[in-house]
Scaffold this active site. Structure first.
Site, mmCIF file in Angstrom:
data_model
loop_
_atom_site.group_PDB
_atom_site.id
_atom_site.type_symbol
_atom_site.label_atom_id
_atom_site.label_comp_id
_atom_site.label_asym_id
_atom_site.label_seq_id
_atom_site.Cartn_x
_atom_site.Cartn_y
_atom_site.Cartn_z
ATOM 1 N N GLU A 1 79.141 74.971 29.985
ATOM 2 C CA GLU A 1 79.895 73.704 29.392
ATOM 3 C C GLU A 1 81.191 73.436 29.162
ATOM 4 O OE1 GLU A 1 78.106 70.798 29.787
ATOM 5 O OE2 GLU A 1 76.562 71.741 30.783
ATOM 6 N N THR B 1 59.190 80.884 3.445
ATOM 7 C CA THR B 1 59.233 80.710 4.959
ATOM 8 C C THR B 1 60.441 80.049 5.534
ATOM 9 O OG1 THR B 1 57.557 78.869 4.986
ATOM 10 C CG2 THR B 1 56.497 81.068 5.005
ATOM 11 N N ASP B 2 61.296 79.327 4.819
ATOM 12 C CA ASP B 2 62.217 78.512 5.101
ATOM 13 C C ASP B 2 63.207 79.189 5.839
ATOM 14 O OD1 ASP B 2 60.619 76.308 4.413
ATOM 15 O OD2 ASP B 2 61.930 75.537 2.614
ATOM 16 N N THR C 1 56.928 80.516 -1.466
ATOM 17 C CA THR C 1 55.618 79.690 -1.649
ATOM 18 C C THR C 1 54.078 81.022 -1.620
ATOM 19 O OG1 THR C 1 55.916 77.912 -0.033
ATOM 20 C CG2 THR C 1 53.829 78.456 -0.247
ATOM 21 N N TYR D 1 53.928 71.760 -4.801
ATOM 22 C CA TYR D 1 53.760 72.820 -5.642
ATOM 23 C C TYR D 1 55.121 73.367 -6.065
ATOM 24 C CZ TYR D 1 54.743 75.103 -1.237
ATOM 25 O OH TYR D 1 55.218 75.530 -0.049
ATOM 26 N N LYS E 1 60.722 79.464 12.630
ATOM 27 C CA LYS E 1 59.584 78.584 11.838
ATOM 28 C C LYS E 1 59.795 77.161 12.609
ATOM 29 C CE LYS E 1 58.354 76.609 7.408
ATOM 30 N NZ LYS E 1 58.334 76.350 6.029
HETATM 31 C C1 SIN Z 1 57.724 78.506 1.853
HETATM 32 O O1 SIN Z 1 57.579 79.473 1.421
HETATM 33 O O2 SIN Z 1 56.875 78.152 2.718
HETATM 34 C C2 SIN Z 1 58.498 77.220 1.597
HETATM 35 C C3 SIN Z 1 59.317 77.538 0.383
HETATM 36 C C4 SIN Z 1 60.349 78.712 0.589
HETATM 37 O O3 SIN Z 1 60.948 79.074 1.777
HETATM 38 O O4 SIN Z 1 60.861 79.380 -0.270
#
Ligand code: SIN
Length: 362
Positions: A319, A125-126, A45, A59, A198
């Site tokens: 467990e 971020t993923d 992103t 987007y 995340k």
């Molecule tokens: C992001 O960057 O926040 C989502 C998409 C990705 O991980 O490339």
């Protein structure tokens, strides 16, 4: 002009410039030499664009090239001598082992150079937390490596990419960031690559280190550290990817009520050398799953018990009787990180006891 007058003017100039030179030599407030930071771009992103300034959902990630990203933040020039390389251009849900290997090798090449002080990686971020942990285990340098992303695309009002990138470059150029493992820096907070996750699908404060806490802040153009990661990382690990072009197949089996063995059996049939259970609670295994994991282990597949909970230690012999079943527990690693450590562990050994020790080391 009278030659005597000309001489005395020249002498006055000499005295004057000697004075200025001495004053400059003593000027402790003169700006320090800028560090050399390389930005390796992979997409996400932070390099995304939307249809309008209010498009924050829907987007397209991974559109801007690294040079455009650098151009978009002119302040970077004051933070470091920056140059960029495009390693990949993907949304991070499409991250692969192959891109990780390419990235780790390039980071290692760059950090071995005297004229590189730190590396920033721009990333979706993923899966930032996975790439951060992979590099935490495979980078062979104590120089700073900082991974950064953003939650809003570059075209959005109040896009968080530019400030995040600026802070990441400052951090990667800072001697304070050396020797602390791979760092993830967004939203003015610095987290350890081993521990951050995340935790929110859309807000810009999505990166958290549950229970253990983040390491410090970015504020006033510099890092402020308060904690250190203590698990072995970077130059102190036993993993060497310099000659690898692929990694062992390791998959994840998610735990849920009424689960069945279909996914696990398919993974084993497809050749998985290791499987990680993202179990419920303390890595518990459903009664109908234990025989399936036992069979997998008997076929030589390494079984790691992790948890879907998101924080806490998975207790060995808690467990499940791990000693009897010859299973491994993930300690505090979530399933996606346990998968990474297991892949790297399998490049060294398939002895489950040695692998268990690695989970207590890294
Ligand atoms: C992001 O960057 O926040 C989502 C998409 C990705 O991980 O490339």
């Amino acid at each position: 002009m009278n030659p005597n007058k000309r001489f005395s003017r020249f002498a006055a100039l000499l005295v004057c410039s000697a004075f200025i030179g001495a004053a400059q030599a003593e000027d402790v407030s003169a700006p320090a030499k800028l560090p050399n930071v390389v930005i390796l771009a992979t997409g996400g992103t932070i390099a995304g664009t939307g249809a309008s300034t209010t498009t924050t959902i829907g987007y397209t990630a991974a559109k801007l090239g690294v040079d455009k990203m650098i151009e978009g933040v002119p302040e970077l020039k004051k933070a470091a001598n920056v140059r960029g390389e495009q390693v990949a251009q993907i949304a991070s849900e499409s991250m692969t082992n192959e891109v990780w290997l390419k990235l780790a090798k390039r980071v290692n090449e760059l950090l071995a150079q005297k004229d590189v002080d730190g590396v920033v990686i721009t990333h979706g971020t993923d899966t930032i937390e996975e790439t951060a942990y992979f590099l935490d285990l495979t980078v062979k340098s104590k120089k700073p490596v900082v991974i950064v992303g953003s939650m809003r695309p570059s075209t959005a009002i109040s896009a968080d990419g530019p400030i995040n990138l600026y802070n990441a470059v400052l951090l990667a150029g800072s001697k304070d960031a050396a020797g602390k493992g791979v760092l993830v820096a967004l939203n003015d907070q610095i987290n350890a690559g081993r521990d951050v996750s995340k935790v929110n699908t859309s807000t810009s404060d999505t990166f958290k280190t549950p229970d253990l806490g983040f390491l410090g802040y970015m504020q006033d153009n510099k890092p402020h550290f308060y904690r250190l990661p203590v698990r072995k990382h970077t130059a102190d690990t036993e993993f060497d990817v310099s000659k690898l072009d692929k990694l062992p197949q390791v998959d994840i089996v998610y735990g849920y009520a009424n689960m069945n063995r279909v996914a696990l059996d398919a993974q084993i049939a497809a050749g998985a050398q290791g499987v990680v259970q993202a179990g419920v609670g303390d890595g518990s295994m459903a009664a109908q799953m234990l025989p399936a994991f036992r069979e997998a282990r008997q076929k030589g597949v390494v079984v790691v018990r992790s948890s879907r909970v998101g924080s806490g230690i998975v207790a060995r012999n808690g467990e499940v009787n791990d000693d009897k079943e010859d299973f491994v527990v993930s300690d505090t690693l979530n399933a996606q990180r346990a998968r990474i450590l297991l892949m790297l562990a399998l490049t060294k050994t398939n002895d489950s006891k040695k692998i268990q020790q690695m989970f207590y080391t890294y």
